[in-house]
Every structure is written in C-alpha cells, then in structure tokens.
Design an enzyme around this catalytic site. Structure first.
Site, short mmCIF file in Angstrom:
data_model
loop_
_atom_site.label_atom_id
_atom_site.label_comp_id
_atom_site.label_asym_id
_atom_site.label_seq_id
_atom_site.Cartn_x
_atom_site.Cartn_y
_atom_site.Cartn_z
N HIS A 222 0.94 -1.44 -0.29
CA HIS A 222 -0.14 -0.14 -0.04
C HIS A 222 1.14 1.45 0.09
O HIS A 222 0.08 2.22 -0.34
CB HIS A 222 -1.03 -0.26 1.30
CG HIS A 222 -0.33 0.41 2.74
ND1 HIS A 222 0.09 -0.65 3.14
CD2 HIS A 222 -0.05 1.68 3.29
CE1 HIS A 222 1.03 -0.21 4.84
NE2 HIS A 222 1.18 1.25 4.52
C1 UD1 Z 1 -2.61 5.47 5.75
C2 UD1 Z 1 -0.68 5.89 6.45
C3 UD1 Z 1 -0.08 4.60 6.25
C4 UD1 Z 1 -0.48 3.09 7.11
C5 UD1 Z 1 -1.80 2.95 6.05
C6 UD1 Z 1 -2.42 2.02 7.04
C7 UD1 Z 1 -0.65 8.13 6.56
C8 UD1 Z 1 0.09 8.74 5.95
N1 UD1 Z 1 -0.25 7.17 5.82
O1 UD1 Z 1 -2.08 5.54 4.28
O2 UD1 Z 1 0.95 5.36 7.61
O3 UD1 Z 1 0.27 2.52 6.51
O4 UD1 Z 1 -2.50 3.84 6.21
O5 UD1 Z 1 -3.64 1.61 5.43
O6 UD1 Z 1 -1.26 8.47 7.21
N2 UD1 Z 1 -9.15 4.74 0.84
C9 UD1 Z 1 -10.26 3.91 1.03
N3 UD1 Z 1 -10.34 3.57 1.84
C10 UD1 Z 1 -10.14 3.80 3.19
C11 UD1 Z 1 -9.15 4.27 3.16
C12 UD1 Z 1 -8.59 4.45 2.45
O7 UD1 Z 1 -10.62 3.38 -0.04
O8 UD1 Z 1 -11.10 3.25 4.35
C13 UD1 Z 1 -8.18 5.31 -0.36
C14 UD1 Z 1 -9.10 6.42 -0.72
O9 UD1 Z 1 -8.63 6.68 -2.38
C15 UD1 Z 1 -7.88 6.97 -0.01
C16 UD1 Z 1 -6.18 6.02 -0.14
O10 UD1 Z 1 -7.12 5.30 0.40
O11 UD1 Z 1 -6.98 7.75 -0.44
C17 UD1 Z 1 -5.12 6.20 1.21
O12 UD1 Z 1 -5.59 6.68 2.09
P1 UD1 Z 1 -4.86 7.31 3.02
O13 UD1 Z 1 -5.31 7.71 4.38
O14 UD1 Z 1 -4.95 8.85 2.63
O15 UD1 Z 1 -3.30 6.22 3.27
P2 UD1 Z 1 -3.26 4.97 3.27
O16 UD1 Z 1 -1.71 4.57 2.06
O17 UD1 Z 1 -3.71 4.63 4.03
#
Ligand code: UD1
Length: 378
Positions: A222
């Site tokens: 991820h």
């Molecule tokens: C975040 C953390 C990372 C952790 C990871 C675990 C930061 C900077 N990053 O990264 O350290 O290892 O979580 O998963 O805080 N999305 C969904 N549904 C959700 C969550 C995310 O669809 O419930 C999608 C969205 O398109 C979003 C993307 O995933 O833009 C990334 O999610 P985001 O919370 O920005 O960061 P992670 O990559 O999950």
C-alpha cells in the site's frame, strides 16, 4: 451502587478523575490502542475518551476493526476521510482542537506514525496538554516517507516516549531527547496478536480463500512509493507472478492499491494470485500465522511476522524496524523483480533460527498503563 459511591468518594476526597484522550484514525492504529485502553480500564482515577479521526472510513479498514478488537464505540468520530496530507492533517487539527479546548484532557495518547498521530500531537502541544506516544523512536532515516516526518515531529512534541525496542531508545537519545522521557515498554501490537492467535484457525477463511493444504504466501502492498509509481508496482507484481507459479499467493488489496491497479491497467499481472478485499484482524492473522512466506511493505506486518516466526520479505529500500532483521525473520529486499525472486529463494531455503525481541511478550500495554499511571498520579 457501592462501587459508584466509592468512585465518587475517591473523586471528591482523594484526587479528581483525570481524562485521557486516545486518538485513532487509520487501520494500523486500532490494534495498538485496544490493549492500552484495556490495561487502563481498571484504573478508577481515569476517564478514558476515544476519538476516531475517520482518516480511514471503509468498514473493512476501520469500523470492522473497532468492533472486532472490542474497542468501545468512539466518543467522537471526526469524519475527516481522505485528502492531501495538508488538508487531512488540518482537518484533524481543527476538529480535535475543539474537543481539547472543551474537554481539557490531562493526557493525549497517540499511536504509530499516521497523519492523525501528527495532527493530534500538534494540537495537544499547542494547548500545553501532555502527549504520550506509543511506538516512539522508530526511524527509517528516509524523509521521503510521510510517516518518517510524522514520527520525528510527534517524538519532538511528546512527553512520554513509549518505545517498542532498544534501537528506538538509541534513536531518541541520538536526537537529544532527555532520558527521563523515554520508556522502553515493548511492542503493543504483539499484545493484540497474542490475545487473538488462539482464535486464528485457518478454517475460518478457507471457504473464501482457497489456499489448499500446502505452503502458501501472503502479500500486502500500500505504500505510495510502491503502488503510485507504475514501473515499481509492475516490477513487484512480476516477482509475485513468479512466486505464484510455485505456491498460492494471497493478496488482500488495500483501497489505494486497488485504485492504482485499475488506473495502471495492471490487473493482468495478478494472474494466478488469489486476490481478496482487505480482511478483518483475526481472518488476516489466521492467514499470516499459517503462511510459509510473507511479502509486504507494511511496518506492522514486519513485526507480526517476526513474532510469528514466519519469514518476511520487505519490499522497500529500508525499514524503521531494523530489529525485525537483526533478531527476527525479516529481510529488506527492495522492489526489483530479480531481488524479490532471489529473496523468496533464500527465505524458502533458510533454516536460521530467529528470536523474538525483548519485551515483545504480550505485556507492553500493562507497562504502558504503569508509566501513564505514574505520570498522572506520581
Ligand atoms: C495510511 C497511513 C500509512 C498506513 C496506512 C495503513 C499516513 C500518511 N499514511 O496510508 O502510514 O500504513 O494508512 O493502511 O497517514 N481509502 C479508501 N478507504 C479507506 C481509506 C483509504 O478508499 O477507508 C483510499 C482512498 O482512495 C485514499 C487512499 O486509499 O485516498 C489512501 O488512504 P490514506 O488514508 O490517504 O493513506 P493510506 O495509504 O491508507
């Protein structure tokens, strides 16, 4: 009734109850805060408040974990969701500041290294509310990782730095953190892992995930540095395809990764791989604890593999958890196809005995409760 009176009497005549606000927001936070809240539950002088920032919001990434890990329903859900780093951090700060101003907690507990961790720490520090950071002191020394920035700033601001391993203590000392703030408590993720391992039989997932009866591997990806860059993502998947020709590979796909697979048109590279939605905590533990090999870019999974004694390949250039390499089952192999394939060969043929790091014993949360108790009540 007697208990209520007793509690009231303590509050009136001894010390008033103190308020601890715990902050969670993203998937890796829930398994760290659950045992800490549990360990503090018997402390009648403490009122615990749980704030969920909503950084993660899919049931499979957030709500399901809260229930499964038996966390109380959050007292407030800030509902921030996904956004750029600045916007997400700012939204948590704005909403969390209101709560802190209204409730004046005696301590804010933050865990790990996600944007919610940083945001809550900044708010608490500006309001001169003490901060306890669970999982302090880890460093990858790679500032291109957003989590590294979050770790450095959070540790700079925290009053109680609760570290999982000796290397974290050394990092903090090298940065000039006063010794009296640093507390080596062990790895709280392992508390949760040990508690749930007896329920993690492979039978609970077999009907959905056909791993067969032989050895299989588990893959998670991820990190933006791996999945937001098409060439890197493809290079990893080519190695996975090679491994999938030798044994089943199960790949629970994070939402970010799912989006990039479609955007870069890489789904065909997953031929032969068993692709699933993100799994719940115990289902995933069932899968990893019986695997022959784990491939990941997650931080927590490097630690869990070490605790389980399962070989792990970290698909990154570095790790903030070096103890999983020096003492545990982890190898940092990078993202080049040939290096990953080579790493698989070595891991599958190695018999080197490994040990579980000191204080990864399932009792870190008790030690954290002890440190917090002494901080609040002397
Ligand atoms: C975040 C953390 C990372 C952790 C990871 C675990 C930061 C900077 N990053 O990264 O350290 O290892 O979580 O998963 O805080 N999305 C969904 N549904 C959700 C969550 C995310 O669809 O419930 C999608 C969205 O398109 C979003 C993307 O995933 O833009 C990334 O999610 P985001 O919370 O920005 O960061 P992670 O990559 O999950």
């Amino acid at each position: 009734m007697a208990r209520v009176l007793d509690r009231g009497a303590r509050g009136l005549f001894l010390s008033p109850q103190k308020t601890i606000v715990h902050v969670v927001g993203a998937r890796p936070n829930y398994m760290k805060i659950a045992p800490v809240m549990d360990a503090l539950r018997g402390e009648t002088r403490v009122r615990q408040v749980l704030i969920n920032t909503g950084q993660h919001y899919d049931e499979s990434m957030a709500g399901g974990f809260l229930k499964e890990l038996q966390l109380p329903a959050p007292d407030r859900d800030l509902g921030v969701g996904s956004a750029s780093h600045a916007v997400q951090t700012a939204q948590v700060m704005t909403a969390f500041e209101e709560i802190c101003v209204a409730d004046r907690p005696d301590l804010v507990v933050v865990v790990g290294d996600v944007n919610s961790t940083l945001a809550a720490s900044l708010v608490a520090a500006k309001l001169v509310i003490p901060i306890a950071h669970v999982e302090a002191g880890l460093r990858s020394f790679d500032r291109t990782m957003p989590e590294e920035v979050n770790r450095i700033v959070t540790d700079r601001l925290a009053d109680l730095l609760l570290t999982p391993s000796c290397d974290a203590n050394e990092n903090l000392r090298a940065e000039g953190v006063p010794q009296e703030r640093i507390h080596l408590v062990g790895n709280v993720m392992i508390d949760t892992l040990r508690r749930h391992l007896p329920f993690a039989s492979l039978d609970r997932v077999r009907d959905r995930i056909p791993v067969g009866d032989g050895p299989y591997a588990v893959l998670t990806l991820h990190r933006p540095s791996n999945v937001d860059e098409c060439g890197t993502f493809r290079s990893i998947l080519q190695a996975v395809r090679h491994l999938a020709s030798r044994m089943p590979v199960v790949f629970p796909v994070h939402p970010r990764t799912r989006n990039r697979l479609a955007e870069f048109n890489l789904e065909a590279e997953l031929d032969g791989t068993i692709v699933t939605e993100p799994l719940g905590y115990v289902d995933f533990l069932a899968l990893t604890s019986h695997a022959r090999l784990i491939l990941t870019d997650s931080g927590g999974l490097q630690e869990e593999s070490t605790a389980l004694g399962i070989p792990c390949l970290t698909l990154r250039a570095n790790t903030e958890r070096p103890i999983t390499v020096t003492e545990g089952t982890n190898r940092v192999v990078g993202t080049r196809t040939a290096d990953i394939i080579n790493g698989c060969d070595q891991a599958l043929h190695s018999t080197a005995s490994k040990r579980i790091p000191e204080l990864w014993d399932g009792r870190a949360s008790e030690r954290i409760a002890g440190v917090i108790g002494r901080f609040l009540f002397g």
